[in-house]
Design an enzyme around this catalytic site. Sequence first.
Site, PDB file in Angstrom:
ATOM      1  CD  GLU A 102      -2.882   1.341   0.353  1.00 51.91           C
ATOM      2  OE1 GLU A 102      -2.480   1.470  -0.825  1.00 51.91           O
ATOM      3  OE2 GLU A 102      -4.074   1.451   0.674  1.00 51.91           O
ATOM      4  CG  ASP A 103      -0.717   4.697  -1.820  1.00 47.89           C
ATOM      5  OD1 ASP A 103      -1.419   4.098  -0.971  1.00 47.89           O
ATOM      6  OD2 ASP A 103      -1.214   5.501  -2.636  1.00 47.89           O
ATOM      7  CG  ASP A 106      -4.797   9.689   5.522  1.00 46.25           C
ATOM      8  OD1 ASP A 106      -4.196  10.207   6.475  1.00 46.25           O
ATOM      9  OD2 ASP A 106      -5.627  10.308   4.830  1.00 46.25           O
ATOM     10  N   GLY A 108      -6.578   4.621   7.789  1.00 50.52           N
ATOM     11  CA  GLY A 108      -6.618   3.161   7.949  1.00 50.52           C
ATOM     12  C   GLY A 108      -7.955   2.557   7.563  1.00 50.52           C
ATOM     13  CG  LEU A 111      -5.054  -1.281   4.055  1.00 50.04           C
ATOM     14  CD1 LEU A 111      -3.650  -1.359   4.652  1.00 50.04           C
ATOM     15  CD2 LEU A 111      -5.248  -2.404   3.051  1.00 50.04           C
ATOM     16  CE  LYS A 134      -0.657  11.948   4.966  1.00 50.17           C
ATOM     17  NZ  LYS A 134      -1.755  12.567   4.185  1.00 50.17           N
ATOM     18  NE  ARG A 168      -2.672   8.212  -9.709  1.00 54.50           N
ATOM     19  CZ  ARG A 168      -3.281   7.954  -8.568  1.00 54.50           C
ATOM     20  NH1 ARG A 168      -2.580   7.603  -7.511  1.00 54.50           N
ATOM     21  NH2 ARG A 168      -4.593   8.069  -8.465  1.00 54.50           N
TER      22      ARG A 168
HETATM   23  P1  IMP Z   1      -7.185   5.666   4.313  1.00 51.52           P
HETATM   24  O1  IMP Z   1      -8.366   4.767   4.061  1.00 51.52           O
HETATM   25  O2  IMP Z   1      -7.590   6.928   5.013  1.00 51.52           O
HETATM   26  O3  IMP Z   1      -6.059   4.967   5.047  1.00 51.52           O
HETATM   27  O4  IMP Z   1      -6.714   6.173   2.917  1.00 51.52           O
HETATM   28  C1  IMP Z   1      -5.780   5.547   2.193  1.00 51.52           C
HETATM   29  C2  IMP Z   1      -5.717   6.071   0.763  1.00 51.52           C
HETATM   30  O5  IMP Z   1      -5.964   7.481   0.643  1.00 51.52           O
HETATM   31  C3  IMP Z   1      -4.298   5.868   0.284  1.00 51.52           C
HETATM   32  O6  IMP Z   1      -4.125   4.571  -0.238  1.00 51.52           O
HETATM   33  C4  IMP Z   1      -4.130   6.965  -0.723  1.00 51.52           C
HETATM   34  O7  IMP Z   1      -4.549   6.503  -2.000  1.00 51.52           O
HETATM   35  C5  IMP Z   1      -5.026   8.083  -0.241  1.00 51.52           C
HETATM   36  N1  IMP Z   1      -4.211   9.104   0.498  1.00 51.52           N
HETATM   37  C6  IMP Z   1      -4.092   9.240   1.834  1.00 51.52           C
HETATM   38  N2  IMP Z   1      -3.261  10.251   2.165  1.00 51.52           N
HETATM   39  C7  IMP Z   1      -2.818  10.763   0.990  1.00 51.52           C
HETATM   40  C8  IMP Z   1      -1.898  11.852   0.657  1.00 51.52           C
HETATM   41  O8  IMP Z   1      -1.314  12.537   1.506  1.00 51.52           O
HETATM   42  N3  IMP Z   1      -1.699  12.090  -0.671  1.00 51.52           N
HETATM   43  C9  IMP Z   1      -2.319  11.354  -1.658  1.00 51.52           C
HETATM   44  N4  IMP Z   1      -3.160  10.336  -1.386  1.00 51.52           N
HETATM   45  C10 IMP Z   1      -3.426  10.040  -0.077  1.00 51.52           C
HETATM   46 MG    MG Z   2      -3.831   3.741  -2.073  1.00 54.03          MG
END
Ligand code: IMP
Ligand code: MG
Length: 179
Positions: A102-103, A106, A108, A111, A134, A168
């Site tokens: 996973e990149d 954030d 979470g 996932l 983060k 990207r």
């Molecule tokens: P989560 O469900 O909040 O953990 O979001 C995860 C997804 O949001 C990541 O896989 C990214 O694709 C996108 N994302 C979260 N933070 C960033 C950021 O700072 N820049 C760009 N994409 C982000």
């Molecule tokens: Mg992603």
Amino acid sequence: MSIIKVHDKEFQPYIGAEELQLRIKEIAAQISKDLAGEKPLFIAILNGSFMFAADVFKYLDIEAEISFIKLVSYKGTKSTGNVVTSIGLDEDLYGRTVVILEDIVDTGKTLNMFLPQLHHQQPKKLLIAALLTKPEALTYPINIDYLGFSVPNKFLLGYGLDYDGLGRNLPQIYQLIEQ
Ligand code: IMP
Ligand code: MG
């Protein structure tokens, strides 16, 4: 300092291309050591993880497979709330060692909603490798087994991460300059 502009926002360099490569080599070495002989299946979550996935994968020195999936979220029933499902996962995970690529983790949430579906297939191990997280934003419990960098709660761009579709392709990671 080379500031870049994408759409309406400005970004400053945050993690250099070389630093990224060094850290990713370390992660690949650790994974190679931990999972030697297990023929792990890597599952890269598109779109954001394509660069990280390619680099981790090319630095591995063990036998491994890779597959790419997209997560799609939609509104479920009242009881299930939002549902996250995947497209593109053809492999049977039963009894396999699986590593999610996973990149960035954030909040979470993505996932957290998706992992139960993978556990359901009863893999032998289900590990997570994330380039970034983060901690201040993390609101759903996610255990990251292989982590590149912990970063502050600011928007990042580049190396697979986009701002509204762009950025990207940047080989390094940039941080939003808040006005
Ligand atoms: P989560 O469900 O909040 O953990 O979001 C995860 C997804 O949001 C990541 O896989 C990214 O694709 C996108 N994302 C979260 N933070 C960033 C950021 O700072 N820049 C760009 N994409 C982000
Ligand atoms: Mg992603």
